[in-house]
Design an enzyme around this catalytic site. Structure first.
Site, PDB file in Angstrom:
ATOM      1  N   HIS A  77       0.836  -1.197   0.000  1.00 11.37           N
ATOM      2  CA  HIS A  77       0.000   0.000   0.000  1.00 11.37           C
ATOM      3  C   HIS A  77       0.874   1.251   0.000  1.00 11.37           C
ATOM      4  CE1 HIS A  77      -2.714  -3.068   1.655  1.00 11.37           C
ATOM      5  NE2 HIS A  77      -3.667  -2.353   1.091  1.00 11.37           N
ATOM      6  N   ASP A 128      27.171   0.326  -4.480  1.00  9.93           N
ATOM      7  CA  ASP A 128      27.305   1.097  -5.717  1.00  9.93           C
ATOM      8  C   ASP A 128      28.439   2.111  -5.629  1.00  9.93           C
ATOM      9  OD1 ASP A 128      26.486   2.030  -8.367  1.00  9.93           O
ATOM     10  OD2 ASP A 128      25.725   3.792  -7.313  1.00  9.93           O
TER      11      ASP A 128
END
Length: 159
Positions: A77, A128
């Site tokens: 949700h 990263d």
């Protein structure tokens, strides 16, 4: 054993209807670990990484990810989070970084996925930013530590 909540009576995936649930204060904490070489951790801690402040970038990425969890995980949700916190701790003795996230809201459904997403994306961001100096960094032990609120009550990891 409880039933899977995202599977309907026909066995199809569906989004759970929470419209009849009462709003309650809900909070969840999650963690992740990023293991690396001592040299990589020292580079992060010194602030000399050529891409900038690794912890600041990972913290922001985790916060943004928590807010976008509904976009990333099917059937979640969209939530109006009132708090997202991402804390990073260098663990030099273990050549690791510990990430802990906290998500909170007053709403109809829990924030476990948001806390887990925040910790995961913060860990991925560290990877990263550091992959140029070390490719074999390991992200591990992404887990829910605690959740409070809602029908299922309080859960806390025993450790």
């Amino acid at each position: 054993m409880s039933q899977l909540t995202h599977i309907n009576s026909n066995g199809d995936a569906n989004m759970v209807d929470v419209s009849a649930k009462a709003d309650t204060v809900r909070e969840a904490r999650a963690e992740a670990f990023v293991n690396m070489n001592a040299e990589t951790l020292a580079l992060i801690m010194s602030g000399d990484h050529h891409k900038g402040d690794v912890f600041a970038t990972a913290r922001i990425a985790g916060i943004q990810a928590a807010k976008k969890t509904w976009d990333l995980i099917p059937l979640c949700h969209p939530l109006l989070l009132s708090k997202v916190e991402v804390n990073l701790q260098a663990l030099p003795d273990d050549n690791a970084v510990r990430i802990e996230s906290v998500c909170k809201l007053a709403g109809k459904t829990g924030v476990e996925m948001e806390a887990l997403t925040a910790a995961s994306v913060a860990a991925l961001t560290i990877y990263d930013m550091c992959k140029a100096v070390q490719k074999d960094i390991v992200i591990s032990q992404v887990r829910l530590l605690e959740k409070v609120g809602g029908k299922s009550g309080h859960f806390k990891v025993n450790s």
